[in-house]
Design a protein around this motif. Structure first.
Motif: not given
Length: 540
Positions: A380-382, A427, A538
């Motif tokens: 969930k990292n952006i 990604d 992401k």
């Protein structure tokens, strides 16, 4: 078992031989005979979505007043309801929000219930349900159903489904030239000049399995917000097909002086085709849930709606009870509603995007029958990959800018693509158009990555990042509005384009070129600007 079934408007050729359309016209005609202040009138229901008739809405100097809409019957501007009534009911539509889908589902249910009452009173079927316009259907179903262009009803009276202010992609006064620019529609209609571009209306949003996101990556259903009538970031389904269909169908008058009703949120509910378009959007959401098996949010903030947080509640007029209040919880479980659709099959454009990307990137994946198997990244990292350095003015036949890439983040993105595998999905790459402002809702902007100088956009579909319709930009840009004129935001998944650039070694650069190509020439007075173009990754 559902009590009502919504059917394809193109049944029986999309003419008044389709009794769903015939009785729809009869019901609309009855509602149009009532006054603006009557909660059961066509005009009152249109204003629930948005309006330019109250003193508050007309403070925006770029508003197109209802009093100036051409055609018959004339759109009434008096008598206004009591202020407390219009403050309660009008200007509710949710856009740029995770409430977009549930709010519009309730809106359709209320309108459908009112029309059904009209139909029953006039001797029609008590089982009538609102048809939908599936512009992705076979043959020429991208064209507006003929019942919406016929000058009269079978009894010879004027056709209430035919407003004057509907101009289509060609901005034409010819009502027979109204169509949606799907890939099939584009192939079967006159070409646009090659220095401009028709961005295709697609089903790509159906491939996104996550409902709620944020302003950078809004996902299928839109970012988490409170009550949000304008501004914000449009979710994937809202951006395309929803926004593009509104702008393509509405268009603008040939001289550019009158916006098509469908092109502007404060006018759209006046056009009877609006509700069939939204029935199709609702059908796609139902298919996304029921057929594709994707879940809605379970967050109480979504389920209980904005009123639980102290914001405005969702409320509709309802025949027999006066006022109906609802929440997303009431709308979210399609199987518990009292209607269904005659077709909820898997849309043709729904594919496993991750698996498709892995194949294109040369990764070995497991093939099961006709399906490619690959999971959706859990990350969930952006992270920001890069951004433009200054605002961009879009005028004439478009504009160009550079997105400067952060070297270390670009290397990490490249590494993600190089090691892509089922166990390590690549990604996602998302391009944001931030704080898009302007004064004309009837424009579509098409975004290309690394388009060669002087190249014709139509000859490079592989470089198309996506298309955005500026539906709602006038109100979102009003400095004295609810959001201070911050404009609209759009997010485009450019992963496939980036994959191609990576495979061609074109990603080994300190910048990416972003070219904005409109669907029609932009006049100086339209004042379209983009505050920033940014790119995120992401799924780290």
């Amino acid at each position: 078992m559902a009590d009502f079934t919504r059917s394809n408007a193109w049944k029986n050729g999309g003419t008044f031989d389709n009794k769903d359309l015939y009785w729809y016209a009869i019901g609309v005609q009855a509602m149009m005979a009532r006054s603006l202040d009557n909660t059961a009138s066509w005009w009152f229901f249109a204003a629930i979505h948005g309006e330019y008739v109250t003193p508050e809405s007309l403070k925006n100097p770029r508003a197109f007043p209802w009093s100036e809409i051409p055609g018959a019957p004339a759109v009434p501007i008096v008598p206004l309801p009591a202020k407390a009534t219009y403050i309660t009911f009008w200007n509710q539509c949710q856009h740029g929000s995770w409430y977009f889908l549930p709010w519009h589902r309730g809106y359709l249910l209320a309108l459908e219930a009112q029309i059904r009452e009209e139909i029953k009173t006039l001797g029609g079927p008590s089982t009538w349900a609102l048809p939908y316009w599936n512009y992705f259907g076979p043959a020429q179903e991208y064209d507006i159903p003929p019942a919406f262009t016929a000058p009269t009803l079978p009894n010879g009276s004027p056709n209430p489904l035919l407003p004057i202010a509907r101009y289509g992609p060609m901005n034409s006064a010819d009502q027979a030239n109204i169509w949606v620019a799907t890939e099939a529609g584009i192939q079967n209609h006159p070409p646009i000049p090659t220095d401009l571009f028709y961005g295709p209306v697609t089903l790509d949003s159906m491939n996104q399995p996550i409902f709620a996101g944020d302003n950078r990556v809004p996902e299928f259903g839109g970012p988490q917000t409170g009550f949000n009538h304008s501004s914000g970031t449009h979710g994937d389904l809202e951006a395309n097909p929803h926004d593009l269909v509104h702008v393509y169908v509405g268009g603008t008058s040939p001289d550019g002086s009158v916006p098509g009703l469908m092109s502007v949120p404060a006018l759209a509910g006046l056009d009877p085709i609006f509700y069939l378009h939204h029935a199709n959007i609702d059908r796609l959401w139902a298919s996304w849930n029921v057929t594709l098996g994707n879940p809605n949010p379970t967050d109480p903030t979504w389920l209980n709606g904005p009123a639980a947080g102290g914001n405005q509640e969702f409320v509709m007029p309802w025949p027999g009870i006066g006022k109906w209040i609802y929440t997303p919880r009431d709308m979210g479980n399609f199987n518990q509603l009292d209607y269904t659709y005659d077709d909820l099959t898997r849309p043709g454009g729904a594919v496993n995007v991750i698996a498709e990307r892995l194949v294109n990137l040369g990764a070995a994946i497991k093939v099961e029958g006709s399906k490619m198997s690959a999971s959706v990244p859990e990350g969930k990292n952006i992270e920001l990959v890069g951004a433009s350095l200054s605002p961009l003015r879009v005028e004439g036949e478009g504009a160009h800018t550079l997105v400067r890439l952060q070297p270390e983040v670009r290397r990490q993105l490249t590494a993600s693509l190089e090691k892509a595998a089922v166990s390590s999905p690549p990604d996602r790459v998302i391009l944001n158009l931030e704080n898009v402002r302007g004064t004309r809702d009837t424009q579509i902007l098409n975004v290309f990555i690394n388009l060669p100088p002087n190249a014709k956009p139509a000859e490079h579909p592989e470089l198309l990042a996506g298309s955005v319709g500026l539906f709602g930009i006038t109100d979102a840009s009003f400095e004295l509005g609810d959001h201070g004129g911050e404009g609209l935001n759009f997010a485009l998944d450019i992963s496939k384009v980036v994959d191609k650039l990576h495979l061609g070694s074109a990603l080994d650069s300190d910048s990416l070129g972003v070219t904005i190509v409109p669907n029609k020439t932009i006049a100086d007075e339209d004042q379209i600007t983009i505050g920033k173009v940014s790119i995120f990754r992401k799924g780290l």
